[in-house]
Design a protein around this motif. Structure first.
Motif, PDB file in Angstrom:
ATOM      1  N   GLN A 128     -88.532 -44.624  24.553  1.00 31.27           N
ATOM      2  CA  GLN A 128     -87.873 -45.938  24.641  1.00 31.27           C
ATOM      3  C   GLN A 128     -87.044 -46.206  23.385  1.00 31.27           C
ATOM      4  O   GLN A 128     -85.925 -46.708  23.464  1.00 31.27           O
ATOM      5  N   ASN A 129     -87.602 -45.846  22.233  1.00 33.63           N
ATOM      6  CA  ASN A 129     -86.868 -46.035  20.970  1.00 33.63           C
ATOM      7  C   ASN A 129     -85.613 -45.165  20.919  1.00 33.63           C
ATOM      8  O   ASN A 129     -84.556 -45.611  20.478  1.00 33.63           O
ATOM      9  N   VAL A 130     -85.757 -43.907  21.374  1.00 30.18           N
ATOM     10  CA  VAL A 130     -84.617 -42.989  21.387  1.00 30.18           C
ATOM     11  C   VAL A 130     -83.514 -43.559  22.281  1.00 30.18           C
ATOM     12  O   VAL A 130     -82.338 -43.609  21.908  1.00 30.18           O
ATOM     13  N   LEU A 131     -83.904 -44.050  23.473  1.00 22.69           N
ATOM     14  CA  LEU A 131     -82.913 -44.598  24.410  1.00 22.69           C
ATOM     15  C   LEU A 131     -82.255 -45.866  23.855  1.00 22.69           C
ATOM     16  O   LEU A 131     -81.049 -46.060  24.007  1.00 22.69           O
ATOM     17  N   ALA A 132     -83.064 -46.715  23.208  1.00 22.60           N
ATOM     18  CA  ALA A 132     -82.515 -47.966  22.654  1.00 22.60           C
ATOM     19  C   ALA A 132     -81.506 -47.663  21.543  1.00 22.60           C
ATOM     20  O   ALA A 132     -80.422 -48.254  21.494  1.00 22.60           O
ATOM     21  N   ALA A 133     -81.850 -46.708  20.667  1.00 24.44           N
ATOM     22  CA  ALA A 133     -80.932 -46.327  19.583  1.00 24.44           C
ATOM     23  C   ALA A 133     -79.660 -45.730  20.176  1.00 24.44           C
ATOM     24  O   ALA A 133     -78.542 -46.007  19.713  1.00 24.44           O
ATOM     25  N   ASN A 134     -79.838 -44.920  21.233  1.00 27.94           N
ATOM     26  CA  ASN A 134     -78.682 -44.303  21.881  1.00 27.94           C
ATOM     27  C   ASN A 134     -77.762 -45.365  22.488  1.00 27.94           C
ATOM     28  O   ASN A 134     -76.545 -45.319  22.338  1.00 27.94           O
TER      29      ASN A 134
END
Lengths: 224, 224
Positions: free
Chosen positions: A12-18
């Motif tokens: 979720q963090n990776v997707l949000a940063a992306n």
């Protein structure tokens, strides 16, 4: 289970940063008046061949650049060298999709003040490329008839996210296990408003419709 | 850059945890005398069709089960219901590959004391499934001629990791943009010792070689 939850949290963090970086890129493209397409398909559906056919038909009218996403080789980028348009190669070092940080890096090798259209060829994969926003104006889902008519229902996210679907290799339709009615019925369920172009890159069928679609989208964005 | 380094570290941890669980599963399969294959290809290369042809040719001699990996549907599992062999479905909820924890979970629905062969149909993707050990005895790389001859060099990890490559849809060879010499030359570079079977599932070409290959491998493991 704890490990699985941790992995979901990390994802979720990776997707949000992306997504946040993708929004920045989208703003930048808006300011620079550049239209960007994200071309997604299985390996071997004909993404690079479509680019080989597309560039010559657009490069007299528009300033075009290509971003090539590949796991580790420069084979596809090599195929496009003949066209004398800027090609930025991203090797994902094993990753199965492009992310917005890679696109940001590719932008540094392009002259954004001197472009109308960027086409991104994503890594050959129907799953993760659909999950990662790269700041594009539209995702293009490319499917070829030998892959079978069940891909829409099996990989629905891509067909939900796409603005246009291209059904390529219709020249192989009679040899492929592809039920055209089932394909359109599934599309109706997954994304009823999706534009579809039936194409044979090999025989230049449907290319005029595709070029027309791209040109209209570019002009719409530039005029906006 | 710090974020990228953190992501690499996380990925290393995920892979290490996966490998450790895969080693446990491999030990378990060894104790239970079960041979397990991991079938990997692009979407639409013919994995499920190969299973439809394979099960009837093996199920009289061996106790066979299938593990079906799919992003979110049960389409492929449905296609195999007719054969009356155990089929365990894993929906990856968006993930582009199977991991060893998913296989461990699938094992709980199979009677491991009553099986000789498990064939795992991985998610349609040439990238990540090659990175994740699931405890299999052998990876099978399935490629179809319409995808083009450049897939070996573009997705080398799979062809390095595989014990057998199947080139499917050779009935479409004359219509496909596939240079057989280039294909074998690339294989020679990437993995010179790889077995290759040319196949047309549609026309039952090469199936005898494949069945023979599988039977030999099962007997070799059981005898060991």
């Amino acid at each position: 289970m704890a490990r699985q939850k941790m992995q979901i949290k990390i994802m979720q963090n990776v997707l949000a940063a992306n997504d946040s970086k993708a929004a920045e890129l989208r703003d930048l493209l808006q300011r620079k008046n550049i239209f960007m397409l994200n071309l997604i398909s299985s390996p071997g559906s004909g993404k690079t061949t479509l680019l080989e056919k597309t560039i010559p038909l657009l490069q007299d009218k528009f300033k075009v650049a290509i971003i090539e996403g590949d796991v580790e080789t420069d084979r596809d980028a090599q195929r496009l060298e003949q066209f004398k348009v800027p090609v930025a190669l991203i090797n994902t070092s094993g990753a199965c999709h492009l992310e917005s940080v890679s696109i940001e890096k590719a932008f540094t090798s392009l002259d954004l003040d001197n472009l109308d259209l960027i086409i991104v060829e994503n890594v050959g994969n129907l799953v993760c490329p659909a999950e990662f926003d790269i700041g594009e104006d539209a995702k293009i889902a490319l499917l070829s008839t030998p892959e079978g008519d069940d891909k829409v229902i099996k990989y629905p996210l891509l067909f939900r996210e796409a603005t246009l679907a291209i059904l390529n290799k219709i020249d192989l339709l009679e040899h492929a296990n592809f039920d055209m009615q089932a394909f359109y019925a599934d599309l109706q369920k997954i994304n009823a408003s999706l534009d579809v172009i039936e194409m044979s890159c090999k025989n230049n069928v449907g290319l005029d419709l595709w070029i027309n679609w791209v040109e209209k989208k570019i002009l719409l964005k530039i005029a906006h």
